[in-house]
Design a protein around this motif. Sequence first.
Motif, mmCIF file in Angstrom:
data_model
loop_
_atom_site.group_PDB
_atom_site.id
_atom_site.type_symbol
_atom_site.label_atom_id
_atom_site.label_comp_id
_atom_site.label_asym_id
_atom_site.label_seq_id
_atom_site.Cartn_x
_atom_site.Cartn_y
_atom_site.Cartn_z
ATOM 1 N N ARG A 1 6.449 5.079 -13.669
ATOM 2 C CA ARG A 1 6.488 3.209 -13.596
ATOM 3 C C ARG A 1 7.637 2.851 -13.598
ATOM 4 O O ARG A 1 8.733 3.059 -14.023
ATOM 5 C CB ARG A 1 5.726 2.887 -15.128
ATOM 6 C CG ARG A 1 5.102 1.950 -15.404
ATOM 7 C CD ARG A 1 4.794 2.055 -16.273
ATOM 8 N NE ARG A 1 4.469 0.145 -17.171
ATOM 9 C CZ ARG A 1 3.602 -0.326 -16.959
ATOM 10 N NH1 ARG A 1 2.736 0.181 -16.700
ATOM 11 N NH2 ARG A 1 4.135 -1.770 -17.544
ATOM 12 N N GLU B 1 -3.621 -9.174 -1.495
ATOM 13 C CA GLU B 1 -4.458 -9.375 -2.831
ATOM 14 C C GLU B 1 -4.664 -7.812 -3.395
ATOM 15 O O GLU B 1 -3.609 -7.684 -4.641
ATOM 16 C CB GLU B 1 -5.545 -9.979 -2.913
ATOM 17 C CG GLU B 1 -4.870 -11.572 -2.349
ATOM 18 C CD GLU B 1 -5.007 -11.971 -0.710
ATOM 19 O OE1 GLU B 1 -5.107 -13.104 -0.119
ATOM 20 O OE2 GLU B 1 -5.311 -10.652 0.290
ATOM 21 N N GLN B 2 -5.608 -7.167 -2.562
ATOM 22 C CA GLN B 2 -6.194 -6.168 -3.181
ATOM 23 C C GLN B 2 -4.550 -5.704 -3.184
ATOM 24 O O GLN B 2 -4.316 -4.169 -4.677
ATOM 25 C CB GLN B 2 -7.082 -4.971 -2.241
ATOM 26 C CG GLN B 2 -7.985 -4.520 -3.210
ATOM 27 C CD GLN B 2 -8.729 -4.152 -4.548
ATOM 28 O OE1 GLN B 2 -8.729 -5.393 -4.953
ATOM 29 N NE2 GLN B 2 -7.639 -3.350 -5.607
ATOM 30 N N PRO B 3 -4.423 -4.928 -2.470
ATOM 31 C CA PRO B 3 -2.973 -4.255 -2.726
ATOM 32 C C PRO B 3 -2.053 -4.753 -4.125
ATOM 33 O O PRO B 3 -0.942 -3.339 -4.280
ATOM 34 C CB PRO B 3 -1.789 -3.594 -1.073
ATOM 35 C CG PRO B 3 -3.292 -4.112 -0.113
ATOM 36 C CD PRO B 3 -4.119 -5.238 -0.670
ATOM 37 N N ALA C 1 -4.161 -10.390 -9.772
ATOM 38 C CA ALA C 1 -3.520 -9.106 -9.343
ATOM 39 C C ALA C 1 -3.143 -8.935 -10.832
ATOM 40 O O ALA C 1 -2.335 -7.294 -10.754
ATOM 41 C CB ALA C 1 -2.534 -9.098 -7.790
ATOM 42 N N ARG D 1 2.433 2.882 -3.289
ATOM 43 C CA ARG D 1 1.224 2.756 -5.011
ATOM 44 C C ARG D 1 1.480 4.011 -5.114
ATOM 45 O O ARG D 1 1.445 4.493 -6.551
ATOM 46 C CB ARG D 1 -0.074 2.527 -3.942
ATOM 47 C CG ARG D 1 -0.978 3.836 -3.134
ATOM 48 C CD ARG D 1 -2.029 3.751 -2.266
ATOM 49 N NE ARG D 1 -2.591 5.075 -1.614
ATOM 50 C CZ ARG D 1 -2.127 4.657 -0.223
ATOM 51 N NH1 ARG D 1 -0.658 4.747 0.050
ATOM 52 N NH2 ARG D 1 -2.444 6.283 -0.212
ATOM 53 N N ARG E 1 -1.173 -1.911 -11.368
ATOM 54 C CA ARG E 1 -2.405 -1.285 -12.113
ATOM 55 C C ARG E 1 -1.203 0.078 -13.531
ATOM 56 O O ARG E 1 -1.357 -0.539 -14.175
ATOM 57 C CB ARG E 1 -3.475 -0.785 -11.832
ATOM 58 C CG ARG E 1 -4.680 -1.887 -11.581
ATOM 59 C CD ARG E 1 -5.316 -0.815 -10.471
ATOM 60 N NE ARG E 1 -6.577 -1.907 -10.338
ATOM 61 C CZ ARG E 1 -7.827 -1.769 -9.289
ATOM 62 N NH1 ARG E 1 -7.391 -0.705 -8.795
ATOM 63 N NH2 ARG E 1 -8.510 -2.154 -9.402
ATOM 64 N N ARG E 2 -0.541 0.109 -12.191
ATOM 65 C CA ARG E 2 0.722 0.845 -12.558
ATOM 66 C C ARG E 2 2.182 0.077 -12.957
ATOM 67 O O ARG E 2 2.523 0.780 -13.547
ATOM 68 C CB ARG E 2 0.575 2.394 -11.635
ATOM 69 C CG ARG E 2 1.386 3.700 -11.896
ATOM 70 C CD ARG E 2 1.699 5.156 -10.924
ATOM 71 N NE ARG E 2 2.285 5.273 -10.685
ATOM 72 C CZ ARG E 2 2.107 6.449 -12.342
ATOM 73 N NH1 ARG E 2 1.441 6.446 -13.315
ATOM 74 N NH2 ARG E 2 3.925 7.283 -12.521
ATOM 75 N N LYS F 1 -2.969 -6.062 -6.755
ATOM 76 C CA LYS F 1 -3.679 -5.633 -7.755
ATOM 77 C C LYS F 1 -3.574 -4.322 -8.227
ATOM 78 O O LYS F 1 -3.483 -3.984 -9.191
ATOM 79 C CB LYS F 1 -5.210 -5.877 -7.326
ATOM 80 C CG LYS F 1 -5.975 -6.581 -8.705
ATOM 81 C CD LYS F 1 -7.432 -6.918 -8.642
ATOM 82 C CE LYS F 1 -8.322 -7.014 -9.516
ATOM 83 N NZ LYS F 1 -9.659 -7.325 -9.870
ATOM 84 N N THR F 2 -4.046 -3.217 -7.068
ATOM 85 C CA THR F 2 -3.499 -1.920 -6.307
ATOM 86 C C THR F 2 -2.281 -1.152 -7.937
ATOM 87 O O THR F 2 -2.079 -0.820 -8.308
ATOM 88 C CB THR F 2 -4.324 -1.649 -5.770
ATOM 89 O OG1 THR F 2 -5.926 -1.916 -5.634
ATOM 90 C CG2 THR F 2 -3.433 0.540 -6.094
ATOM 91 N N LEU F 3 -1.458 -1.711 -6.766
ATOM 92 C CA LEU F 3 0.460 -1.967 -7.384
ATOM 93 C C LEU F 3 0.521 -2.665 -8.690
ATOM 94 O O LEU F 3 1.799 -1.333 -9.448
ATOM 95 C CB LEU F 3 1.080 -2.495 -6.242
ATOM 96 C CG LEU F 3 2.634 -2.220 -6.559
ATOM 97 C CD1 LEU F 3 2.914 -0.922 -5.529
ATOM 98 C CD2 LEU F 3 3.291 -3.547 -5.077
ATOM 99 N N HIS G 1 0.844 -1.373 0.290
ATOM 100 C CA HIS G 1 0.008 -0.068 0.303
ATOM 101 C C HIS G 1 0.739 1.351 0.051
ATOM 102 O O HIS G 1 0.371 2.357 -0.516
ATOM 103 C CB HIS G 1 -1.172 -0.629 1.535
ATOM 104 C CG HIS G 1 -1.565 0.909 1.288
ATOM 105 N ND1 HIS G 1 -2.670 0.974 0.481
ATOM 106 C CD2 HIS G 1 -1.967 2.493 2.161
ATOM 107 C CE1 HIS G 1 -3.923 2.288 0.581
ATOM 108 N NE2 HIS G 1 -3.476 3.016 1.153
#
Length: 313
Positions: free
Chosen positions: A192, A207-209, A280, A187, A215-216, A211-213, A184
């Motif tokens: 990039r 899992e969600q952090p 992710a 992020r 994305r970029r 996936k967020t990471l 987190h």
Amino acid sequence: MTQALGELTPEQALRHLELLFTRRPDGLLQGDHPSLVPGPGDEVAETRPYVIGDDVRRMDWNATARTTVPHVRLTLADRELTTWIVLDASASMDFGTARMEKRDLAVGAAAAVAFLTERAGNRLGAVFAGQGPGDHSPGGGPYGGRRIPPRTGRRHLLAILRTALERPRVAPGPPAHHLADALHGLRVLPARGLVAVVSDFLETGWEQPLKTLARRHQVLAVEVVDPRELDLPPVGLLTVVDPETGRSREISTHTRGLRERYARAALEQRALIRQSIRRAGAAHLRLRTDRDWVRDVVRYVETQRRRAGGGAA
């Protein structure tokens, strides 16, 4: 080739890792970032004239027509790269029943990423996630563990690996920072880059952090596993401790049904980890403490090269 790092002094271990990843004859050399993740990235930065060995799938036909000289698209992976290594330093990593402990295997994986992305201008940073309540190391704070800012140079690279080798062991119990906290905290990176997450992924909530990471950034998840986490040997009454909570329990490993249930649950857990990493959008490399991990890294790199079409790195 795979001497246990825990049996060496920090100086010997650093020298061992440096030799492994900078002088191997089979092509596992420094400056080979595209071989760590599927493809070199898709964010176009600029173009340059085509040279023999470039991947023809990256031809820039507009630039070629405009200049009448073949050009290829460059992505951000072709320019200066910032790599972050997120190293799980929680209590569950201080475990191993085979050639080495998971903590040593994690350092080896971090070294592979560091040396493969090392080239002029590239920067390397690190976050040590999940260190215990007694961790008051400098650089800690809201990032989920100790953070070492990215810099260039071999000296800085070796300093990060030394810090990883010398990190203190952690007493069983809830960590002061979780892997999710470290992810987190990354992020908001300004540019990039590549993030390599080295962990056993036995915690929940990452899992969600992740996936967020992803994305970029390009993300590589290196999962480290010990064989005793997959099955239990029939050794009689055994006291097991959950390193993430500190809770202990006695079990009878002579009971065949218990061993079978344990093995099934372990397989389901690992399958869930694999699925979560793929969902992710991260690349996935699994390393085991009872295998030749260097050879497994080489196989992984060769597979990624083939998938990339054999273009020049």
